[in-house]
Design a protein around this motif. Structure first.
Motif, PDB file in Angstrom:
ATOM      1  N   LYS A 109      -7.359  14.844 -14.940  1.00 25.70           N
ATOM      2  CA  LYS A 109      -6.080  14.156 -14.737  1.00 25.70           C
ATOM      3  C   LYS A 109      -5.907  13.759 -13.279  1.00 25.70           C
ATOM      4  CE  LYS A 109      -1.138  14.717 -15.591  1.00 25.70           C
ATOM      5  NZ  LYS A 109      -0.064  15.650 -16.027  1.00 25.70           N
ATOM      6  N   LYS A 110      -6.314  14.656 -12.383  1.00 20.19           N
ATOM      7  CA  LYS A 110      -6.206  14.364 -10.959  1.00 20.19           C
ATOM      8  C   LYS A 110      -7.095  13.190 -10.564  1.00 20.19           C
ATOM      9  CE  LYS A 110      -6.271  16.781  -6.520  1.00 20.19           C
ATOM     10  NZ  LYS A 110      -6.590  18.058  -5.835  1.00 20.19           N
ATOM     11  N   ARG A 111      -8.277  13.122 -11.117  1.00 20.44           N
ATOM     12  CA  ARG A 111      -9.187  12.005 -10.823  1.00 20.44           C
ATOM     13  C   ARG A 111      -8.627  10.686 -11.358  1.00 20.44           C
ATOM     14  NH1 ARG A 111     -15.273  14.435 -12.082  1.00 20.44           N
ATOM     15  NH2 ARG A 111     -15.343  15.882 -10.301  1.00 20.44           N
ATOM     16  N   LEU A 112      -8.014  10.725 -12.508  1.00 19.42           N
ATOM     17  CA  LEU A 112      -7.421   9.508 -13.069  1.00 19.42           C
ATOM     18  C   LEU A 112      -6.277   9.001 -12.192  1.00 19.42           C
ATOM     19  CD1 LEU A 112      -7.376  10.361 -16.886  1.00 19.42           C
ATOM     20  CD2 LEU A 112      -8.722   8.573 -15.766  1.00 19.42           C
ATOM     21  N   GLU A 113      -5.451   9.915 -11.700  1.00 17.04           N
ATOM     22  CA  GLU A 113      -4.341   9.522 -10.828  1.00 17.04           C
ATOM     23  C   GLU A 113      -4.853   8.936  -9.519  1.00 17.04           C
ATOM     24  OE1 GLU A 113      -2.007  13.007 -10.364  1.00 17.04           O
ATOM     25  OE2 GLU A 113      -1.014  12.820 -12.328  1.00 17.04           O
ATOM     26  N   ALA A 114      -5.920   9.545  -8.960  1.00 15.03           N
ATOM     27  CA  ALA A 114      -6.507   9.016  -7.720  1.00 15.03           C
ATOM     28  C   ALA A 114      -7.103   7.631  -7.945  1.00 15.03           C
ATOM     29  CB  ALA A 114      -7.569   9.973  -7.198  1.00 15.03           C
ATOM     30  N   GLY A 115      -7.746   7.441  -9.090  1.00 14.42           N
ATOM     31  CA  GLY A 115      -8.309   6.121  -9.396  1.00 14.42           C
ATOM     32  C   GLY A 115      -7.225   5.073  -9.590  1.00 14.42           C
ATOM     33  N   ARG A 116      -6.133   5.464 -10.211  1.00 17.34           N
ATOM     34  CA  ARG A 116      -5.021   4.524 -10.411  1.00 17.34           C
ATOM     35  C   ARG A 116      -4.357   4.169  -9.083  1.00 17.34           C
ATOM     36  NH1 ARG A 116       0.555   5.223 -13.960  1.00 17.34           N
ATOM     37  NH2 ARG A 116       0.896   2.990 -14.319  1.00 17.34           N
ATOM     38  N   PHE A 117      -4.255   5.154  -8.193  1.00 13.13           N
ATOM     39  CA  PHE A 117      -3.676   4.877  -6.870  1.00 13.13           C
ATOM     40  C   PHE A 117      -4.523   3.860  -6.112  1.00 13.13           C
ATOM     41  CE2 PHE A 117      -4.209   5.967  -2.332  1.00 13.13           C
ATOM     42  CZ  PHE A 117      -2.993   5.508  -1.860  1.00 13.13           C
ATOM     43  N   ARG A 118      -5.843   4.012  -6.149  1.00 15.65           N
ATOM     44  CA  ARG A 118      -6.709   3.051  -5.451  1.00 15.65           C
ATOM     45  C   ARG A 118      -6.564   1.652  -6.039  1.00 15.65           C
ATOM     46  NH1 ARG A 118     -10.281   7.543  -5.619  1.00 15.65           N
ATOM     47  NH2 ARG A 118     -11.296   6.693  -7.482  1.00 15.65           N
ATOM     48  N   PHE A 119      -6.420   1.580  -7.366  1.00 13.53           N
ATOM     49  CA  PHE A 119      -6.232   0.273  -8.017  1.00 13.53           C
ATOM     50  C   PHE A 119      -4.924  -0.380  -7.571  1.00 13.53           C
ATOM     51  CE2 PHE A 119      -3.944  -1.804 -11.533  1.00 13.53           C
ATOM     52  CZ  PHE A 119      -4.724  -2.940 -11.667  1.00 13.53           C
ATOM     53  N   LEU A 120      -3.824   0.390  -7.571  1.00 15.22           N
ATOM     54  CA  LEU A 120      -2.527  -0.148  -7.173  1.00 15.22           C
ATOM     55  C   LEU A 120      -2.508  -0.529  -5.695  1.00 15.22           C
ATOM     56  CD1 LEU A 120      -0.243   2.387  -9.070  1.00 15.22           C
ATOM     57  CD2 LEU A 120      -0.626  -0.013  -9.673  1.00 15.22           C
ATOM     58  N   ASN A 121      -3.134   0.277  -4.866  1.00 14.54           N
ATOM     59  CA  ASN A 121      -3.197  -0.021  -3.435  1.00 14.54           C
ATOM     60  C   ASN A 121      -3.921  -1.339  -3.182  1.00 14.54           C
ATOM     61  OD1 ASN A 121      -3.006   1.021  -0.503  1.00 14.54           O
ATOM     62  ND2 ASN A 121      -5.187   0.600  -0.753  1.00 14.54           N
ATOM     63  N   GLU A 122      -5.037  -1.531  -3.871  1.00 14.80           N
ATOM     64  CA  GLU A 122      -5.798  -2.784  -3.710  1.00 14.80           C
ATOM     65  C   GLU A 122      -5.000  -3.969  -4.228  1.00 14.80           C
ATOM     66  OE1 GLU A 122     -10.206  -4.577  -4.915  1.00 14.80           O
ATOM     67  OE2 GLU A 122      -9.712  -2.461  -5.260  1.00 14.80           O
ATOM     68  N   LYS A 123      -4.240  -3.786  -5.301  1.00 19.81           N
ATOM     69  CA  LYS A 123      -3.442  -4.886  -5.866  1.00 19.81           C
ATOM     70  C   LYS A 123      -2.360  -5.321  -4.885  1.00 19.81           C
ATOM     71  CE  LYS A 123      -0.895  -6.292  -9.973  1.00 19.81           C
ATOM     72  NZ  LYS A 123      -1.787  -7.466 -10.163  1.00 19.81           N
ATOM     73  N   LEU A 124      -1.695  -4.354  -4.211  1.00 22.08           N
ATOM     74  CA  LEU A 124      -0.633  -4.688  -3.271  1.00 22.08           C
ATOM     75  C   LEU A 124      -1.147  -5.490  -2.079  1.00 22.08           C
ATOM     76  CD1 LEU A 124       1.395  -1.352  -3.217  1.00 22.08           C
ATOM     77  CD2 LEU A 124       2.183  -3.566  -4.085  1.00 22.08           C
ATOM     78  N   TYR A 125      -2.387  -5.241  -1.685  1.00 19.22           N
ATOM     79  CA  TYR A 125      -2.951  -5.968  -0.554  1.00 19.22           C
ATOM     80  C   TYR A 125      -3.517  -7.339  -0.930  1.00 19.22           C
ATOM     81  CZ  TYR A 125      -2.600  -2.068   2.727  1.00 19.22           C
ATOM     82  OH  TYR A 125      -2.122  -1.085   3.569  1.00 19.22           O
ATOM     83  N   THR A 126      -3.732  -7.565  -2.204  1.00 19.53           N
ATOM     84  CA  THR A 126      -4.407  -8.807  -2.615  1.00 19.53           C
ATOM     85  C   THR A 126      -3.512  -9.730  -3.451  1.00 19.53           C
ATOM     86  OG1 THR A 126      -5.306  -7.588  -4.515  1.00 19.53           O
ATOM     87  CG2 THR A 126      -6.697  -7.767  -2.554  1.00 19.53           C
ATOM     88  N   CYS A 127      -2.189  -9.464  -3.472  1.00 19.52           N
ATOM     89  CA  CYS A 127      -1.276 -10.354  -4.178  1.00 19.52           C
ATOM     90  C   CYS A 127      -0.073 -10.645  -3.277  1.00 19.52           C
ATOM     91  CB  CYS A 127      -0.828  -9.748  -5.509  1.00 19.52           C
ATOM     92  SG  CYS A 127       0.259  -8.306  -5.350  1.00 19.52           S
TER      93      CYS A 127
END
Length: 321
Positions: A109-127
């Protein structure tokens, strides 16, 4: 007469006989008496010498019975010893405790949350800001996941520029109108809300102090702010819209405060020149450790260019694991 002579001769003979007997008796005892009187101290010296010899013989026997220890101190020079090194004892606070092993479910569960955070962080910088606002409007839980992951990253930082900005605001005169753009959990309002009038804006309102909006379209009047702050919140591809909107809400002479990660800048000089051409003048620049840099600009009336060259920041992306 003859009888008298005979009597005299007989008396002398008797006397001579007594003298001879006396001499004989004295001659027998003369030698030991002479020897004793000749050197009376010899016997005492001999006795003392005999005692001394016995003592020396005893000491020699004792030395022979004791094993000899080799002593090289007389042959070799003693080496000078420096101060004794203190043995390092780790303080209880410095002792790293080995973490307890997690169960497979919580670890996954912790790994999934970390992966989702990286996805959201990248989205905020690229939109753009408007795209990010619509995305989180449809899924508010994604914003909570992002801010939880961001808070975990902040704990590893040696310093946070938000603390410096709070100290700076505390030194300012009271009743300043401050716009916190991209506020997150509105920490500035929590820290100095009693001294200044703080308005906190972000894509999602996580508490009552936050107003949800797009940073390129603030729900505020022109010239209504004394200070506008971007603290690690210049995210998105439309940075020109964010700076232009901050200038709109600032009064003339108002202050624009920007804190960013140093590694995001391709050219600090071009970045500062671009902002000054959009109607500001730079009043201060400060490097905060090796990780962050803080700028301070003042709004002026003249605008040279609306979209000058150089207003560009690299995305701050985390490594994928």
């Amino acid at each position: 007469m003859s009888t008298k002579l005979n009597n005299n001769e007989g008396g002398t003979a008797e006397k001579e006989k007594k003298v001879d007997n006396w001499l004989k008796s004295t001659s027998d005892t003369s030698e030991p008496i002479k020897g004793k009187n000749k050197r009376p101290w010899r016997n005492s010296v001999r006795k003392q010498a005999a005692k001394r010899a016995k003592v020396e013989e005893k000491m020699k026997n004792i030395e022979d019975s004791v094993p000899k220890v080799s002593d090289d101190s007389s042959e070799k020079k003693k080496k000078k010893r420096g101060p004794k090194k203190k043995k390092f004892k780790a303080e209880p606070s410095l002792i790293v405790k080995t973490p307890e092993p997690l169960d497979p479910v919580s670890e996954a569960k912790k790994r999934l949350e970390a992966g989702r955070f990286r996805f959201l962080n990248e989205k905020l910088y690229t939109c753009t800001g408007s795209e990010a606002f619509e995305f989180f409007k449809e899924d508010p839980s994604a914003f909570d996941c992002y801010h939880k992951g961001f808070a975990d990253q902040v704990e590893k930082w040696p310093n946070h520029p938000l603390r410096e900005i709070v100290r700076w605001l505390q030194s300012k005169p009271s009743e300043q109108t401050v716009f916190d753009l991209g506020c997150g959990e509105a920490k500035i309002s929590e820290a100095v809300g009693e001294k200044h009038k703080i308005r906190s804006f972000d894509l999602v309102a996580v508490n009552d102090r936050v107003e949800a909006c797009d940073m390129s379209s603030l729900p505020a009047d022109d010239g209504s702010a004394d200070i506008a702050i971007f603290c690690l919140s210049l995210m998105g591809t439309n940075l020109y819209d964010f700076i232009r909107e901050s200038r709109r809400v600032l009064r003339v002479g108002g202050i624009l405060k920007i804190a960013e990660v140093s590694s995001r800048f391709t050219s600090i000089k071009q970045f500062c020149e671009a902002i000054t051409k959009m109607g500001f003048e730079m009043t201060n620049r400060r490097q905060l450790t090796d990780y962050f840099i803080i700028f301070e600009f003042r709004k002026i009336e003249k605008v040279e260019q609306k979209r000058p060259y150089g207003l560009k920041l690299k995305p701050c992306l985390y490594k994928k694991r």
